[in-house]
Design a protein around this motif. Sequence first.
Motif, PDB file in Angstrom:
ATOM      1  N   ALA A 149     -39.952  20.879 -44.794  1.00  0.00           N
ATOM      2  CA  ALA A 149     -40.890  21.367 -45.821  1.00  0.00           C
ATOM      3  C   ALA A 149     -41.196  20.264 -47.168  1.00  0.00           C
ATOM      4  O   ALA A 149     -42.424  20.160 -47.406  1.00  0.00           O
ATOM      5  CB  ALA A 149     -40.540  22.486 -46.622  1.00  0.00           C
ATOM      6  N   ASP A 179     -48.704  31.624 -43.798  1.00  0.00           N
ATOM      7  CA  ASP A 179     -47.634  32.346 -43.024  1.00  0.00           C
ATOM      8  C   ASP A 179     -48.496  33.635 -42.180  1.00  0.00           C
ATOM      9  O   ASP A 179     -47.729  34.670 -42.221  1.00  0.00           O
ATOM     10  CB  ASP A 179     -46.707  32.828 -43.515  1.00  0.00           C
ATOM     11  CG  ASP A 179     -45.277  33.182 -42.789  1.00  0.00           C
ATOM     12  OD1 ASP A 179     -45.370  32.761 -41.380  1.00  0.00           O
ATOM     13  OD2 ASP A 179     -44.489  33.890 -43.193  1.00  0.00           O
ATOM     14  N   GLY A 188     -51.399  18.366 -42.198  1.00  0.00           N
ATOM     15  CA  GLY A 188     -49.872  18.539 -42.254  1.00  0.00           C
ATOM     16  C   GLY A 188     -48.903  17.452 -41.676  1.00  0.00           C
ATOM     17  O   GLY A 188     -49.485  16.536 -41.004  1.00  0.00           O
ATOM     18  N   SER A 190     -49.865  22.317 -40.807  1.00  0.00           N
ATOM     19  CA  SER A 190     -48.862  23.017 -39.900  1.00  0.00           C
ATOM     20  C   SER A 190     -47.803  21.660 -39.893  1.00  0.00           C
ATOM     21  O   SER A 190     -48.077  20.515 -40.115  1.00  0.00           O
ATOM     22  CB  SER A 190     -49.090  22.980 -38.404  1.00  0.00           C
ATOM     23  OG  SER A 190     -47.983  23.552 -37.815  1.00  0.00           O
ATOM     24  N   SER A 191     -46.273  21.880 -39.820  1.00  0.00           N
ATOM     25  CA  SER A 191     -45.318  21.136 -39.322  1.00  0.00           C
ATOM     26  C   SER A 191     -44.991  21.116 -38.048  1.00  0.00           C
ATOM     27  O   SER A 191     -43.941  20.274 -37.797  1.00  0.00           O
ATOM     28  CB  SER A 191     -44.215  21.317 -40.449  1.00  0.00           C
ATOM     29  OG  SER A 191     -43.754  22.741 -40.205  1.00  0.00           O
ATOM     30  N   ARG A 192     -45.594  21.912 -37.283  1.00  0.00           N
ATOM     31  CA  ARG A 192     -44.947  22.148 -35.940  1.00  0.00           C
ATOM     32  C   ARG A 192     -45.967  21.875 -34.864  1.00  0.00           C
ATOM     33  O   ARG A 192     -47.195  22.332 -34.869  1.00  0.00           O
ATOM     34  CB  ARG A 192     -44.447  23.417 -35.609  1.00  0.00           C
ATOM     35  CG  ARG A 192     -43.471  23.883 -36.664  1.00  0.00           C
ATOM     36  CD  ARG A 192     -43.030  25.312 -36.787  1.00  0.00           C
ATOM     37  NE  ARG A 192     -44.315  26.102 -37.284  1.00  0.00           N
ATOM     38  CZ  ARG A 192     -45.215  26.794 -36.338  1.00  0.00           C
ATOM     39  NH1 ARG A 192     -44.634  27.004 -34.931  1.00  0.00           N
ATOM     40  NH2 ARG A 192     -46.109  27.543 -36.468  1.00  0.00           N
ATOM     41  N   ASP A 209     -44.921  28.550 -40.314  1.00  0.00           N
ATOM     42  CA  ASP A 209     -45.141  27.536 -41.407  1.00  0.00           C
ATOM     43  C   ASP A 209     -45.039  28.038 -42.818  1.00  0.00           C
ATOM     44  O   ASP A 209     -45.848  28.562 -43.152  1.00  0.00           O
ATOM     45  CB  ASP A 209     -46.432  26.763 -41.126  1.00  0.00           C
ATOM     46  CG  ASP A 209     -46.381  25.701 -40.174  1.00  0.00           C
ATOM     47  OD1 ASP A 209     -45.492  24.861 -40.179  1.00  0.00           O
ATOM     48  OD2 ASP A 209     -46.970  25.782 -39.152  1.00  0.00           O
ATOM     49  N   HIS A 210     -44.036  27.850 -43.316  1.00  0.00           N
ATOM     50  CA  HIS A 210     -43.714  28.427 -44.580  1.00  0.00           C
ATOM     51  C   HIS A 210     -44.068  27.516 -45.746  1.00  0.00           C
ATOM     52  O   HIS A 210     -43.182  26.675 -46.213  1.00  0.00           O
ATOM     53  CB  HIS A 210     -42.160  28.902 -44.875  1.00  0.00           C
ATOM     54  CG  HIS A 210     -41.875  30.054 -43.740  1.00  0.00           C
ATOM     55  ND1 HIS A 210     -42.434  31.366 -43.515  1.00  0.00           N
ATOM     56  CD2 HIS A 210     -41.134  29.812 -42.626  1.00  0.00           C
ATOM     57  CE1 HIS A 210     -41.861  32.040 -42.756  1.00  0.00           C
ATOM     58  NE2 HIS A 210     -41.017  30.884 -42.207  1.00  0.00           N
ATOM     59  N   HIS A 211     -45.091  27.178 -46.143  1.00  0.00           N
ATOM     60  CA  HIS A 211     -45.629  26.305 -47.225  1.00  0.00           C
ATOM     61  C   HIS A 211     -45.421  26.993 -48.577  1.00  0.00           C
ATOM     62  O   HIS A 211     -46.034  28.174 -48.994  1.00  0.00           O
ATOM     63  CB  HIS A 211     -47.118  26.032 -47.019  1.00  0.00           C
ATOM     64  CG  HIS A 211     -47.474  24.937 -45.841  1.00  0.00           C
ATOM     65  ND1 HIS A 211     -46.383  24.971 -44.813  1.00  0.00           N
ATOM     66  CD2 HIS A 211     -48.383  24.116 -45.248  1.00  0.00           C
ATOM     67  CE1 HIS A 211     -46.731  24.175 -43.913  1.00  0.00           C
ATOM     68  NE2 HIS A 211     -48.167  23.762 -44.349  1.00  0.00           N
ATOM     69  N   SER A 270     -52.001  28.625 -43.184  1.00  0.00           N
ATOM     70  CA  SER A 270     -50.699  28.050 -42.593  1.00  0.00           C
ATOM     71  C   SER A 270     -50.474  29.284 -41.458  1.00  0.00           C
ATOM     72  O   SER A 270     -50.330  30.494 -41.930  1.00  0.00           O
ATOM     73  CB  SER A 270     -49.827  27.905 -43.598  1.00  0.00           C
ATOM     74  OG  SER A 270     -49.246  28.956 -44.294  1.00  0.00           O
ATOM     75  N   VAL A 299     -43.473  17.667 -45.751  1.00  0.00           N
ATOM     76  CA  VAL A 299     -44.956  18.341 -45.768  1.00  0.00           C
ATOM     77  C   VAL A 299     -45.390  18.188 -47.184  1.00  0.00           C
ATOM     78  O   VAL A 299     -46.739  17.571 -47.349  1.00  0.00           O
ATOM     79  CB  VAL A 299     -44.762  19.886 -45.410  1.00  0.00           C
ATOM     80  CG1 VAL A 299     -46.200  20.335 -45.416  1.00  0.00           C
ATOM     81  CG2 VAL A 299     -44.672  19.724 -44.030  1.00  0.00           C
ATOM     82  N   VAL A 314     -48.118  24.453 -33.065  1.00  0.00           N
ATOM     83  CA  VAL A 314     -49.211  25.255 -33.848  1.00  0.00           C
ATOM     84  C   VAL A 314     -50.424  25.029 -32.785  1.00  0.00           C
ATOM     85  O   VAL A 314     -51.297  26.029 -32.943  1.00  0.00           O
ATOM     86  CB  VAL A 314     -49.549  24.626 -35.007  1.00  0.00           C
ATOM     87  CG1 VAL A 314     -50.046  23.240 -34.899  1.00  0.00           C
ATOM     88  CG2 VAL A 314     -50.256  25.507 -35.791  1.00  0.00           C
TER      89      VAL A 314
END
Length: 260
Positions: free
Chosen positions: A19, A171, A223, A193-195, A146-148, A142, A22, A198
Amino acid sequence: MLKLRPMSEQTRQSPKIAAAVVASHVLASLKGRPGSRPRRTAIRPCETLLTTLIDASLGSHFDSRATVAAMCERDVSINDIADFYVPTAARRLGRAWIENDISFAQVTVASGRLQEMLGALVRANDFVSLDERAAPNVLVVSLEGDHHTIGWKLVAVQLRRLGACAHAVLDIKPHDAADTIQQASYDLVLVSSSRPSVLEQIDELTAVLHDRMVDVPPIVLGGIVVDLLEDPPDRTDIVAVTNCLETALSMRKRKSTAGL
Protein backbone atom coordinates in the motif's frame (compact mmCIF):
# COMPACT_ATOMS: atom_id res chain seq x y z
CA MET A 1 1.22 -14.18 -22.83
CA LEU A 2 1.09 -11.67 -20.01
CA LYS A 3 4.28 -11.70 -17.92
CA LEU A 4 4.59 -10.49 -14.36
CA ARG A 5 7.55 -8.78 -12.79
CA PRO A 6 8.51 -10.38 -9.48
CA MET A 7 7.69 -8.46 -6.35
CA SER A 8 10.32 -8.13 -3.67
CA GLU A 9 10.16 -10.58 -0.78
CA GLN A 10 9.44 -7.71 1.57
CA THR A 11 6.48 -6.51 -0.50
CA ARG A 12 5.01 -10.01 -0.75
CA GLN A 13 5.18 -10.43 3.00
CA SER A 14 3.47 -7.17 3.91
CA PRO A 15 0.28 -5.80 2.29
CA LYS A 16 0.99 -2.56 4.16
CA ILE A 17 4.28 -2.14 2.33
CA ALA A 18 2.47 -2.74 -0.95
CA ALA A 19 0.00 0.00 0.00
CA ALA A 20 2.84 2.38 0.81
CA VAL A 21 4.51 1.65 -2.52
CA VAL A 22 1.20 2.38 -4.26
CA ALA A 23 0.97 5.77 -2.54
CA SER A 24 4.61 6.54 -3.29
CA HIS A 25 4.26 5.43 -6.93
CA VAL A 26 1.13 7.48 -7.43
CA LEU A 27 2.84 10.51 -5.93
CA ALA A 28 5.85 9.98 -8.15
CA SER A 29 3.59 10.08 -11.21
CA LEU A 30 1.75 13.25 -10.22
CA LYS A 31 3.19 15.65 -12.79
CA GLY A 32 1.96 17.90 -15.49
CA ARG A 33 -0.33 20.67 -16.55
CA PRO A 34 -3.52 20.92 -18.53
CA GLY A 35 -3.04 19.64 -22.07
CA SER A 36 -3.01 23.14 -23.48
CA ARG A 37 0.21 23.94 -21.64
CA PRO A 38 3.67 22.48 -22.28
CA ARG A 39 5.14 20.02 -19.78
CA ARG A 40 7.37 21.80 -17.26
CA THR A 41 10.98 20.86 -16.62
CA ALA A 42 11.42 19.13 -13.29
CA ILE A 43 13.16 21.12 -10.59
CA ARG A 44 15.35 19.88 -7.77
CA PRO A 45 13.65 20.77 -4.48
CA CYS A 46 15.66 22.73 -1.93
CA GLU A 47 16.86 20.22 0.68
CA THR A 48 16.28 22.62 3.56
CA LEU A 49 12.68 23.32 2.56
CA LEU A 50 12.10 19.65 1.80
CA THR A 51 13.33 18.66 5.27
CA THR A 52 11.14 21.36 6.79
CA LEU A 53 8.11 20.02 4.91
CA ILE A 54 8.75 16.42 5.99
CA ASP A 55 9.32 17.46 9.62
CA ALA A 56 6.11 19.50 9.57
CA SER A 57 4.11 16.55 8.21
CA LEU A 58 5.45 14.37 11.02
CA GLY A 59 4.95 16.99 13.76
CA SER A 60 2.27 17.00 16.42
CA HIS A 61 0.63 20.08 14.89
CA PHE A 62 0.22 20.68 11.16
CA ASP A 63 -1.43 23.62 9.40
CA SER A 64 -1.55 22.99 5.66
CA ARG A 65 -2.31 26.57 4.69
CA ALA A 66 0.38 27.98 6.95
CA THR A 67 2.89 25.49 5.50
CA VAL A 68 1.99 26.51 1.93
CA ALA A 69 2.25 30.21 2.89
CA ALA A 70 5.67 29.69 4.49
CA MET A 71 7.00 27.98 1.38
CA CYS A 72 5.59 30.67 -0.89
CA GLU A 73 7.39 33.25 1.24
CA ARG A 74 10.62 31.44 0.29
CA ASP A 75 9.76 32.03 -3.39
CA VAL A 76 8.48 28.50 -4.02
CA SER A 77 5.50 28.57 -6.39
CA ILE A 78 2.29 26.71 -5.65
CA ASN A 79 2.82 24.65 -8.80
CA ASP A 80 6.29 23.59 -7.65
CA ILE A 81 4.92 22.63 -4.21
CA ALA A 82 2.29 20.40 -5.81
CA ASP A 83 4.41 18.94 -8.61
CA PHE A 84 7.80 18.49 -6.96
CA TYR A 85 7.97 19.14 -3.21
CA VAL A 86 4.98 17.04 -2.11
CA PRO A 87 5.84 14.02 -4.33
CA THR A 88 9.48 14.05 -3.20
CA ALA A 89 8.45 14.33 0.47
CA ALA A 90 6.03 11.42 0.07
CA ARG A 91 8.67 9.21 -1.55
CA ARG A 92 11.10 9.89 1.28
CA LEU A 93 8.45 9.18 3.90
CA GLY A 94 7.70 5.85 2.24
CA ARG A 95 11.38 4.98 2.05
CA ALA A 96 11.86 5.89 5.73
CA TRP A 97 9.03 3.57 6.72
CA ILE A 98 10.31 0.66 4.65
CA GLU A 99 13.73 1.16 6.29
CA ASN A 100 12.04 1.16 9.72
CA ASP A 101 13.01 4.75 10.49
CA ILE A 102 9.36 5.73 11.10
CA SER A 103 6.23 3.76 11.95
CA PHE A 104 3.30 2.87 9.71
CA ALA A 105 1.10 5.21 11.76
CA GLN A 106 3.55 8.06 11.22
CA VAL A 107 3.80 7.60 7.46
CA THR A 108 0.01 7.29 7.17
CA VAL A 109 -0.62 10.50 9.11
CA ALA A 110 2.16 12.38 7.33
CA SER A 111 0.96 11.27 3.88
CA GLY A 112 -2.57 12.30 4.78
CA ARG A 113 -1.28 15.73 5.75
CA LEU A 114 0.52 16.07 2.44
CA GLN A 115 -2.73 15.21 0.71
CA GLU A 116 -4.47 17.86 2.80
CA MET A 117 -1.80 20.29 1.70
CA LEU A 118 -2.49 19.49 -1.95
CA GLY A 119 -6.17 20.07 -1.27
CA ALA A 120 -5.34 23.58 -0.09
CA LEU A 121 -3.86 24.32 -3.50
CA VAL A 122 -6.95 23.59 -5.60
CA ARG A 123 -10.59 24.43 -5.60
CA ALA A 124 -13.05 21.60 -5.12
CA ASN A 125 -14.83 20.73 -8.38
CA ASP A 126 -16.38 17.36 -7.70
CA PHE A 127 -19.45 18.41 -9.61
CA VAL A 128 -19.61 19.87 -13.10
CA SER A 129 -21.00 23.41 -13.02
CA LEU A 130 -22.67 25.05 -15.99
CA ASP A 131 -19.43 26.73 -17.10
CA GLU A 132 -17.45 23.48 -16.77
CA ARG A 133 -19.53 21.22 -18.99
CA ALA A 134 -16.55 20.55 -21.25
CA ALA A 135 -14.37 19.38 -18.32
CA PRO A 136 -13.53 15.64 -18.39
CA ASN A 137 -15.66 13.70 -15.90
CA VAL A 138 -13.41 11.00 -14.45
CA LEU A 139 -14.17 8.11 -12.09
CA VAL A 140 -11.29 6.61 -10.07
CA VAL A 141 -12.04 2.99 -9.14
CA SER A 142 -10.30 0.58 -6.79
CA LEU A 143 -11.95 -2.80 -7.13
CA GLU A 144 -12.64 -5.18 -4.26
CA GLY A 145 -9.42 -6.27 -2.56
CA ASP A 146 -7.48 -3.05 -3.23
CA HIS A 147 -7.59 -1.01 -0.05
CA HIS A 148 -6.42 2.47 -1.05
CA THR A 149 -6.36 5.08 1.69
CA ILE A 150 -4.06 7.75 0.28
CA GLY A 151 -3.28 7.24 -3.38
CA TRP A 152 -6.78 7.79 -4.72
CA LYS A 153 -7.06 11.14 -2.91
CA LEU A 154 -3.82 12.32 -4.45
CA VAL A 155 -4.90 11.18 -7.91
CA ALA A 156 -8.23 12.99 -7.50
CA VAL A 157 -6.52 16.21 -6.43
CA GLN A 158 -4.09 16.10 -9.36
CA LEU A 159 -6.88 15.33 -11.82
CA ARG A 160 -8.63 18.48 -10.62
CA ARG A 161 -5.41 20.45 -11.10
CA LEU A 162 -5.37 19.10 -14.65
CA GLY A 163 -8.87 20.49 -15.20
CA ALA A 164 -10.93 17.31 -14.70
CA CYS A 165 -13.89 16.62 -12.45
CA ALA A 166 -12.81 13.70 -10.27
CA HIS A 167 -14.91 11.18 -8.35
CA ALA A 168 -13.93 7.92 -6.65
CA VAL A 169 -15.41 4.58 -5.56
CA LEU A 170 -13.23 2.34 -3.41
CA ASP A 171 -12.95 -1.38 -2.64
CA ILE A 172 -16.02 -2.01 -4.76
CA LYS A 173 -17.26 -5.15 -6.52
CA PRO A 174 -17.20 -5.06 -10.34
CA HIS A 175 -21.01 -5.23 -10.62
CA ASP A 176 -21.40 -2.35 -8.16
CA ALA A 177 -18.79 -0.33 -10.03
CA ALA A 178 -20.75 -0.95 -13.22
CA ASP A 179 -23.87 0.42 -11.50
CA THR A 180 -21.97 3.62 -10.60
CA ILE A 181 -20.56 4.04 -14.11
CA GLN A 182 -23.96 3.46 -15.69
CA GLN A 183 -25.62 6.11 -13.52
CA ALA A 184 -23.40 9.01 -14.65
CA SER A 185 -21.84 10.22 -17.85
CA TYR A 186 -18.16 9.50 -17.26
CA ASP A 187 -15.63 10.30 -19.94
CA LEU A 188 -12.93 8.07 -18.43
CA VAL A 189 -12.61 5.35 -15.80
CA LEU A 190 -9.26 4.97 -14.01
CA VAL A 191 -8.83 1.59 -12.32
CA SER A 192 -6.06 1.76 -9.71
CA SER A 193 -4.70 -1.54 -8.47
CA SER A 194 -1.74 -3.22 -6.80
CA ARG A 195 -2.63 -6.73 -8.04
CA PRO A 196 -2.36 -8.35 -11.48
CA SER A 197 -5.49 -10.34 -10.62
CA VAL A 198 -7.41 -7.10 -11.19
CA LEU A 199 -7.48 -8.07 -14.88
CA GLU A 200 -10.06 -10.74 -14.05
CA GLN A 201 -12.18 -8.16 -12.22
CA ILE A 202 -11.92 -5.80 -15.19
CA ASP A 203 -13.17 -8.66 -17.39
CA GLU A 204 -16.24 -8.90 -15.16
CA LEU A 205 -16.71 -5.13 -15.05
CA THR A 206 -16.52 -4.62 -18.80
CA ALA A 207 -18.78 -7.59 -19.53
CA VAL A 208 -21.49 -5.99 -17.40
CA LEU A 209 -20.94 -2.55 -18.93
CA HIS A 210 -21.13 -3.78 -22.52
CA ASP A 211 -24.30 -5.68 -21.66
CA ARG A 212 -25.93 -2.54 -20.26
CA MET A 213 -24.45 0.39 -22.18
CA VAL A 214 -23.99 1.39 -25.80
CA ASP A 215 -21.24 3.94 -25.12
CA VAL A 216 -18.86 2.42 -22.54
CA PRO A 217 -16.27 4.94 -21.25
CA PRO A 218 -12.58 4.14 -21.88
CA ILE A 219 -10.84 2.27 -19.05
CA VAL A 220 -7.23 3.01 -18.05
CA LEU A 221 -5.34 0.77 -15.63
CA GLY A 222 -2.83 2.30 -13.22
CA GLY A 223 -1.23 1.86 -9.81
CA ILE A 224 1.55 -0.44 -8.68
CA VAL A 225 0.21 -3.11 -11.05
CA VAL A 226 1.84 -1.14 -13.89
CA ASP A 227 5.26 -2.14 -12.51
CA LEU A 228 4.21 -5.77 -12.12
CA LEU A 229 3.25 -6.24 -15.76
CA GLU A 230 6.26 -6.86 -18.01
CA ASP A 231 4.16 -6.52 -21.14
CA PRO A 232 0.99 -4.46 -21.61
CA PRO A 233 -2.05 -6.71 -21.68
CA ASP A 234 -3.25 -7.44 -25.21
CA ARG A 235 -6.91 -6.62 -24.78
CA THR A 236 -9.45 -4.18 -26.17
CA ASP A 237 -11.25 -3.26 -22.94
CA ILE A 238 -8.22 -1.40 -21.48
CA VAL A 239 -7.13 1.55 -23.62
CA ALA A 240 -3.91 2.21 -21.70
CA VAL A 241 -1.80 0.92 -18.81
CA THR A 242 -0.07 3.94 -17.32
CA ASN A 243 0.56 6.04 -14.23
CA CYS A 244 0.84 9.24 -16.25
CA LEU A 245 -2.35 11.17 -15.68
CA GLU A 246 -1.82 13.31 -18.78
CA THR A 247 -1.66 10.15 -20.89
CA ALA A 248 -4.74 8.76 -19.15
CA LEU A 249 -6.74 11.94 -19.77
CA SER A 250 -5.76 11.87 -23.44
CA MET A 251 -7.72 8.61 -23.71
CA ARG A 252 -11.01 10.11 -22.53
CA LYS A 253 -14.16 10.46 -24.57
CA ARG A 254 -14.24 13.84 -26.26
CA LYS A 255 -17.21 16.04 -25.48
CA SER A 256 -18.89 18.20 -28.03
CA THR A 257 -18.41 21.90 -27.36
CA ALA A 258 -21.40 22.88 -29.49
CA GLY A 259 -23.55 25.42 -27.73
CA LEU A 260 -20.99 26.16 -25.00
